[in-house]
Design a protein around this motif. Structure first.
Motif, PDB file in Angstrom:
ATOM      1  N   ALA A 125       6.232  13.797  47.519  1.00 41.55           N
ATOM      2  CA  ALA A 125       6.029  12.496  47.545  1.00 41.55           C
ATOM      3  C   ALA A 125       4.542  11.996  47.342  1.00 41.55           C
ATOM      4  CB  ALA A 125       6.445  12.030  48.831  1.00 41.55           C
ATOM      5  N   ALA A 126       3.608  12.745  47.625  1.00 43.95           N
ATOM      6  CA  ALA A 126       2.071  12.327  47.452  1.00 43.95           C
ATOM      7  C   ALA A 126       1.717  12.176  46.130  1.00 43.95           C
ATOM      8  CB  ALA A 126       1.183  13.658  47.834  1.00 43.95           C
ATOM      9  N   ASP A 127       2.549  12.806  45.148  1.00 40.71           N
ATOM     10  CA  ASP A 127       2.357  12.353  43.459  1.00 40.71           C
ATOM     11  C   ASP A 127       2.396  10.637  43.278  1.00 40.71           C
ATOM     12  OD1 ASP A 127       1.730  15.068  43.232  1.00 40.71           O
ATOM     13  OD2 ASP A 127       3.479  15.431  42.079  1.00 40.71           O
ATOM     14  N   GLU A 128       3.349  10.353  44.137  1.00 42.34           N
ATOM     15  CA  GLU A 128       3.644   8.856  43.755  1.00 42.34           C
ATOM     16  C   GLU A 128       3.195   7.900  44.756  1.00 42.34           C
ATOM     17  OE1 GLU A 128       8.130   8.529  42.084  1.00 42.34           O
ATOM     18  OE2 GLU A 128       8.030  10.315  43.689  1.00 42.34           O
ATOM     19  N   LEU A 129       2.912   8.379  45.923  1.00 43.64           N
ATOM     20  CA  LEU A 129       2.663   7.494  47.149  1.00 43.64           C
ATOM     21  C   LEU A 129       0.987   7.945  47.461  1.00 43.64           C
ATOM     22  CD1 LEU A 129       5.787   7.835  49.423  1.00 43.64           C
ATOM     23  CD2 LEU A 129       5.076   6.062  47.581  1.00 43.64           C
ATOM     24  N   GLY A 130       0.160   7.386  46.598  1.00 44.01           N
ATOM     25  CA  GLY A 130      -1.133   7.928  46.583  1.00 44.01           C
ATOM     26  C   GLY A 130      -2.145   6.975  47.482  1.00 44.01           C
ATOM     27  N   GLU A 181      -5.699  -3.615  55.623  1.00 37.75           N
ATOM     28  CA  GLU A 181      -5.697  -2.497  54.702  1.00 37.75           C
ATOM     29  C   GLU A 181      -4.400  -1.951  54.945  1.00 37.75           C
ATOM     30  OE1 GLU A 181      -7.733   1.999  54.569  1.00 37.75           O
ATOM     31  OE2 GLU A 181      -8.532   0.451  55.944  1.00 37.75           O
ATOM     32  N   GLN A 182      -3.810  -2.006  56.013  1.00 41.74           N
ATOM     33  CA  GLN A 182      -2.296  -1.595  55.987  1.00 41.74           C
ATOM     34  C   GLN A 182      -1.414  -2.417  54.777  1.00 41.74           C
ATOM     35  OE1 GLN A 182      -0.277  -1.860  59.882  1.00 41.74           O
ATOM     36  NE2 GLN A 182      -2.039  -1.336  60.830  1.00 41.74           N
ATOM     37  N   ALA A 183      -1.629  -3.509  54.804  1.00 39.40           N
ATOM     38  CA  ALA A 183      -0.918  -4.463  53.936  1.00 39.40           C
ATOM     39  C   ALA A 183      -1.172  -4.127  52.578  1.00 39.40           C
ATOM     40  CB  ALA A 183      -1.086  -5.867  54.224  1.00 39.40           C
ATOM     41  N   ARG A 184      -2.419  -3.824  52.239  1.00 40.24           N
ATOM     42  CA  ARG A 184      -2.719  -3.288  50.605  1.00 40.24           C
ATOM     43  C   ARG A 184      -2.280  -2.267  50.338  1.00 40.24           C
ATOM     44  NH1 ARG A 184      -7.838  -3.250  51.562  1.00 40.24           N
ATOM     45  NH2 ARG A 184      -8.118  -1.122  51.431  1.00 40.24           N
ATOM     46  N   ARG A 185      -2.344  -1.023  51.364  1.00 37.53           N
ATOM     47  CA  ARG A 185      -1.734   0.227  50.907  1.00 37.53           C
ATOM     48  C   ARG A 185      -0.109  -0.075  50.986  1.00 37.53           C
ATOM     49  NH1 ARG A 185      -5.100   4.674  51.559  1.00 37.53           N
ATOM     50  NH2 ARG A 185      -7.252   4.249  52.388  1.00 37.53           N
ATOM     51  N   MET A 186       0.335  -0.620  51.787  1.00 42.75           N
ATOM     52  CA  MET A 186       1.877  -0.510  51.657  1.00 42.75           C
ATOM     53  C   MET A 186       2.566  -1.232  50.774  1.00 42.75           C
ATOM     54  SD  MET A 186       4.556   0.752  53.579  1.00 42.75           S
ATOM     55  CE  MET A 186       3.830   1.489  55.011  1.00 42.75           C
ATOM     56  N   LYS A 187       1.855  -2.344  50.260  1.00 46.35           N
ATOM     57  CA  LYS A 187       2.441  -3.252  49.170  1.00 46.35           C
ATOM     58  C   LYS A 187       2.348  -2.184  48.005  1.00 46.35           C
ATOM     59  CE  LYS A 187       1.744  -7.718  46.916  1.00 46.35           C
ATOM     60  NZ  LYS A 187       0.926  -8.955  46.957  1.00 46.35           N
ATOM     61  N   THR A 188       1.364  -1.458  47.954  1.00 43.15           N
ATOM     62  CA  THR A 188       1.299  -0.604  46.647  1.00 43.15           C
ATOM     63  C   THR A 188       2.586   0.297  46.653  1.00 43.15           C
ATOM     64  OG1 THR A 188      -1.016  -0.952  46.366  1.00 43.15           O
ATOM     65  CG2 THR A 188      -0.105   0.862  45.482  1.00 43.15           C
ATOM     66  N   MET A 189       2.502   1.045  47.825  1.00 43.43           N
ATOM     67  CA  MET A 189       3.532   2.077  47.906  1.00 43.43           C
ATOM     68  C   MET A 189       5.037   1.471  47.599  1.00 43.43           C
ATOM     69  SD  MET A 189       2.264   4.627  50.634  1.00 43.43           S
ATOM     70  CE  MET A 189       1.865   3.530  52.061  1.00 43.43           C
ATOM     71  N   ARG A 190       5.418   0.282  48.220  1.00 39.81           N
ATOM     72  CA  ARG A 190       6.617  -0.093  48.203  1.00 39.81           C
ATOM     73  C   ARG A 190       6.980  -0.501  46.765  1.00 39.81           C
ATOM     74  NH1 ARG A 190       8.541  -4.495  50.415  1.00 39.81           N
ATOM     75  NH2 ARG A 190      10.462  -3.414  51.271  1.00 39.81           N
ATOM     76  N   LYS A 191       6.066  -1.108  45.830  1.00 34.16           N
ATOM     77  CA  LYS A 191       6.338  -1.160  44.679  1.00 34.16           C
ATOM     78  C   LYS A 191       6.927  -0.107  43.792  1.00 34.16           C
ATOM     79  CE  LYS A 191       4.735  -3.795  40.465  1.00 34.16           C
ATOM     80  NZ  LYS A 191       5.330  -2.838  39.532  1.00 34.16           N
ATOM     81  N   LYS A 192       6.119   0.876  44.090  1.00 32.75           N
ATOM     82  CA  LYS A 192       6.430   2.184  43.451  1.00 32.75           C
ATOM     83  C   LYS A 192       7.716   2.803  43.973  1.00 32.75           C
ATOM     84  CE  LYS A 192       4.804   5.856  40.959  1.00 32.75           C
ATOM     85  NZ  LYS A 192       4.217   5.727  39.694  1.00 32.75           N
ATOM     86  N   VAL A 193       8.314   2.475  45.033  1.00 34.66           N
ATOM     87  CA  VAL A 193       9.342   2.997  45.538  1.00 34.66           C
ATOM     88  C   VAL A 193      10.610   2.262  45.071  1.00 34.66           C
ATOM     89  CG1 VAL A 193      10.769   3.328  47.525  1.00 34.66           C
ATOM     90  CG2 VAL A 193       8.663   4.077  47.652  1.00 34.66           C
ATOM     91  N   MET A 194      10.281   0.823  44.998  1.00 30.82           N
ATOM     92  CA  MET A 194      11.406  -0.081  44.542  1.00 30.82           C
ATOM     93  C   MET A 194      11.666   0.123  42.980  1.00 30.82           C
ATOM     94  SD  MET A 194      10.358  -2.979  47.176  1.00 30.82           S
ATOM     95  CE  MET A 194      11.673  -4.373  46.419  1.00 30.82           C
TER      96      MET A 194
END
Length: 478
Positions: free
Chosen positions: A402-407, A434-447
């Motif tokens: 998952a680290a490859d995608e959830l950088g 900072e939480q919001a910035r990181r989580m938003k990026t990861m959620r887009k990737k997962v979705m």
């Protein structure tokens, strides 16, 4: 027996056999990760699933379940001991996970592995339609593609490897290394979780079989002077993100998450969710947390670690020892640092339904995924999917796929206890922005890259080769 255009072959059927109050047996869908991943892919297809029925010596005729044909494969107690607990989990599992535990090489285990793989191939050969597709799953069945190709050269074969594939220096230890490679190369498409895994596979092919590789392909001799193209590349698996998002909006689950937070009572809830396995880094995580308490950087009133460790292979001595060690660590830490009101570590050696897991994900401020080696780790993606308000922090091992995608997670080396401690403190103290910035990026990737896209991507490559083969056969017959 009826036949299917798409046949999935896996160690287990996607159902568990249960007995009702009247003693009548019935079947219910399994909660396992592989079943969850393929559920979406199989949903709209009139397919079949070949696998073991979950009990030794169980003889059951093929049957329909949720629109799919299920074909049970009988395994004896000796098969389970030697093929499954032995070669699959005593040899392949530790070898492919960077020898975190020492692999055992027994010829009797290998013989059982060959015998059982052939049985699975024969079952798949019986149920696949002429010119159909067979999709083999995971490390327990690495020889099935070759056996199946010998039995049914008309079908197109895919194989997906859900765990890591080791570097050549490790793989070369396996006494039956060439046989395993040749087994996998019976497939038309061989899929891996990470680019590095596909690279390791291709390096082993070049070193041990001397077959030419180029980009994502391998040229495999067909024994008649020609070569057959095999695709070998990475297809990172994912989750049904929409399903987890829907659960996270369920008022009952939201209320349950709120109740869990109130019961824990601390400012921060740290969460770990794993199978009880030595690859998951649970010991390292507990050590880091215990040292933070010992250092005074954390207190039981400030943060609680909730660790879910679902039972795994209870009959294997290494897993019994791991459970004993973890439970001693939890007891010692709680004895030293808990108070009457607050518990430093809440340890749960049990599995939970998906709804309860989503409630835990919603309740957790920090998710700790600190595997020493992991093919993917879907828990990380599940946590990200449910955080619709973009709060929460994911601490993720760099050795998980998952680290490859959830950088945008906080990446850690779990072997580095001091570094892990610092990262946990950074996660606890991370500003909301900072939480919001990181989580938003990861959620887009997962979705954007959900399990349906994973399945479509893999099967699209299978279908392309299938069509290419059909066109070539048509041209040859013209």
């Amino acid at each position: 027996m009826s036949r299917a255009d798409l046949v999935v072959v896996a160690n287990r059927l996607p159902v568990d056999r249960v007995e009702g109050p009247d003693g009548e047996p019935s079947w219910r869908r399994s909660p396992g990760g592989l079943v969850t991943a393929l559920e979406q892919v199989m949903q709209n297809l009139d397919g079949a699933w070949v696998g073991w029925g979950g009990k030794a010596d169980l003889e059951v005729d093929p049957f329909e379940f949720d629109g799919n044909l299920l074909v049970p494969v009988k395994l004896s107690p000796a098969d389970l001991q030697d093929y499954y607990e032995g070669f699959s989990n005593g040899t392949i599992w530790p070898l492919y996970h960077d020898v975190i535990a020492a692999p055992v090489y027994k010829r009797s285990w290998w013989d059982a592995y060959v015998r059982v793989n052939r049985r699975f191939a024969e079952a798949a050969a019986e149920v696949a339609n002429e010119g159909g597709v067979v999709w083999v799953q995971d490390y327990q069945l690495q020889l099935v593609p070759k056996f199946l190709r010998e039995l049914r050269p008309d079908v197109t074969i895919g194989y997906f490897h859900h765990i890591p594939f080791p570097a050549y220096a490790l793989f070369a230890q396996l006494p039956w290394r060439k046989q395993v490679l040749e087994g996998l190369l019976g497939a038309d498409v061989v899929g891996f979780q990470r680019l590095a895994d596909a690279g390791n596979f291709q390096r082993s092919i070049r070193r041990l079989l001397s077959y030419p590789t180029k980009s994502d392909t391998v040229q495999v001799p067909d024994g008649e002077g020609e070569t057959r193209l095999v695709i070998a590349k990475h297809y990172p698996i994912s989750i049904d993100a929409e399903q987890f998002i829907a659960l996270s909006k369920d008022p009952a689950i939201i209320a349950r998450a709120k109740a869990l937070r109130e019961q824990v009572g601390t400012d921060t809830l740290l969460l770990g969710v794993d199978r009880l396995d030595y690859t998951k880094g649970i010991r390292h995580r507990l050590k880091a947390h215990s040292e933070l308490l010992a250092d005074g950087r954390l207190t039981a009133s400030a943060a609680t670690l909730v660790q879910v460790a679902s039972p795994s292979r209870p009959g294997v001595e290494a897993y019994q020892d791991l459970r004993d060690e973890i439970e001693k660590t939890v007891a010692r830490t709680n004895g030293d640092y808990s108070s009457v009101e607050y518990t430093a570590i809440r340890y749960l050696h049990q599995g939970f339904p998906r709804e309860e897991m989503v409630a835990l994900y919603l309740a957790a401020d920090v998710m700790l995924v600190t595997a020493l080696r992991d093919g993917m780790n879907l828990v990380a993606k599940e946590y990200v999917a449910v955080r619709a308000d973009n709060t929460g922090v994911l601490v993720l091992s760099e050795f998980a796929g998952a680290a490859d995608e959830l950088g945008s997670a906080l990446l850690v080396n779990p072997h580095d206890i001091d570094g892990t401690k610092d990262t946990i403190m950074r996660a606890i103290n991370m500003p909301k922005a900072e939480q919001a910035r990181r989580m938003k990026t990861m959620r887009k990737k997962v979705m954007d890259h959900d399990v349906e896209k994973w399945g479509r991507s893999f099967l699209a490559d299978v279908d392309a080769l299938r069509k290419e083969r059909a066109d070539k056969a048509e041209a040859d017959n013209a």
